[in-house]
Motif scaffolding. Structure first.
Motif, mmCIF file in Angstrom:
data_model
loop_
_atom_site.group_PDB
_atom_site.id
_atom_site.type_symbol
_atom_site.label_atom_id
_atom_site.label_comp_id
_atom_site.label_asym_id
_atom_site.label_seq_id
_atom_site.Cartn_x
_atom_site.Cartn_y
_atom_site.Cartn_z
ATOM 1 N N GLN A 1 -16.338 -35.700 -51.240
ATOM 2 C CA GLN A 1 -15.849 -37.045 -50.906
ATOM 3 C C GLN A 1 -15.451 -37.115 -49.430
ATOM 4 O O GLN A 1 -15.720 -38.112 -48.759
ATOM 5 C CB GLN A 1 -14.645 -37.418 -51.777
ATOM 6 N N GLN B 1 -17.010 -39.523 -46.435
ATOM 7 C CA GLN B 1 -16.236 -40.301 -45.458
ATOM 8 C C GLN B 1 -16.732 -40.039 -44.045
ATOM 9 O O GLN B 1 -16.896 -40.970 -43.255
ATOM 10 C CB GLN B 1 -14.749 -39.950 -45.542
ATOM 11 N N ASN C 1 -17.977 -42.475 -53.568
ATOM 12 C CA ASN C 1 -16.763 -43.291 -53.431
ATOM 13 C C ASN C 1 -16.028 -42.954 -52.136
ATOM 14 O O ASN C 1 -15.325 -43.799 -51.582
ATOM 15 C CB ASN C 1 -15.818 -43.075 -54.610
ATOM 16 N N SER D 1 -17.577 -45.363 -49.794
ATOM 17 C CA SER D 1 -17.283 -46.744 -50.193
ATOM 18 C C SER D 1 -15.818 -47.100 -49.990
ATOM 19 O O SER D 1 -15.499 -48.189 -49.506
ATOM 20 C CB SER D 1 -17.663 -46.956 -51.665
ATOM 21 N N ASN D 2 -14.929 -46.193 -50.360
ATOM 22 C CA ASN D 2 -13.504 -46.465 -50.199
ATOM 23 C C ASN D 2 -13.126 -46.595 -48.736
ATOM 24 O O ASN D 2 -12.323 -47.462 -48.367
ATOM 25 C CB ASN D 2 -12.669 -45.391 -50.888
ATOM 26 N N GLY E 1 -14.216 -49.956 -47.540
ATOM 27 C CA GLY E 1 -13.295 -50.965 -48.057
ATOM 28 C C GLY E 1 -11.996 -51.013 -47.275
ATOM 29 O O GLY E 1 -11.454 -52.091 -47.001
ATOM 30 N N GLU E 2 -11.488 -49.848 -46.883
ATOM 31 C CA GLU E 2 -10.249 -49.798 -46.102
ATOM 32 C C GLU E 2 -10.446 -50.402 -44.714
ATOM 33 O O GLU E 2 -9.559 -51.078 -44.201
ATOM 34 C CB GLU E 2 -9.754 -48.361 -45.977
#
Length: 155
Positions: free
Chosen positions: A67, A71, A114, A117-118, A121-122
């Motif tokens: 993850q 990022q 994710n 994606s996260n 989104g942030e």
């Protein structure tokens, strides 16, 4: 035309900064614009010229570490977008495609992606919500664990 945005300030608030655009490892460019869309090439998790995320997810690489790699890939993709059109010209993130170098039997690719994606989104709020694919593959360039590409709508 959409209202002015300051996505770069959101990055700063998150304690993040865009890296230099990673040099291509083959015959391609990091990003290309057509109309109001910017397509990035697949971005691998390069950090200061190094590849700290290598191996198969579910074997040498944990889901959590993968993850983090996702990022980094997303930040590298944003750097490519920024170099081409400027980050604050992004209207929304349209699509993310993530590839996960997976050990046999590993099937949490969506959880890995994710990470990208996260982060999006942030940074972009509702404008960061996107369509997505998360694909398990047997090999990725340079033995990296994750690769991410994205499509961004720009003004």
């Amino acid at each position: 035309m959409a209202a002015a945005t300051n996505w770069a300030a959101n990055l700063e608030k998150l304690g993040l900064e865009l890296p230099a655009v990673a040099a291509p490892v083959a015959s391609y460019i990091p990003a290309v614009r057509t109309g109001n869309l910017v397509y990035t090439s697949g971005q691998i998790p390069v950090v200061n010229g190094e590849l700290p995320f290598t191996g198969k997810v579910g074997a040498e690489v944990t889901t959590e570490r993968a993850q983090e790699a996702a990022q980094v890939c997303a930040l590298n993709a944003l750097a490519a977008v920024h170099a081409l059109v400027g980050l604050d010209n992004v209207v929304r993130i349209v699509k993310v495609v993530g590839f996960v170098a997976s050990a046999p039997g590993y099937n949490d690719q969506p959880v890995v992606i994710n990470g990208a994606s996260n982060l999006l989104g942030e940074v972009f709020g509702d404008a960061g919500v996107h369509a997505r694919s998360a694909v398990g593959v047997s090999e990725l360039p340079k033995n990296v664990a994750v690769e991410v590409e994205l499509i961004a709508e720009v003004r």
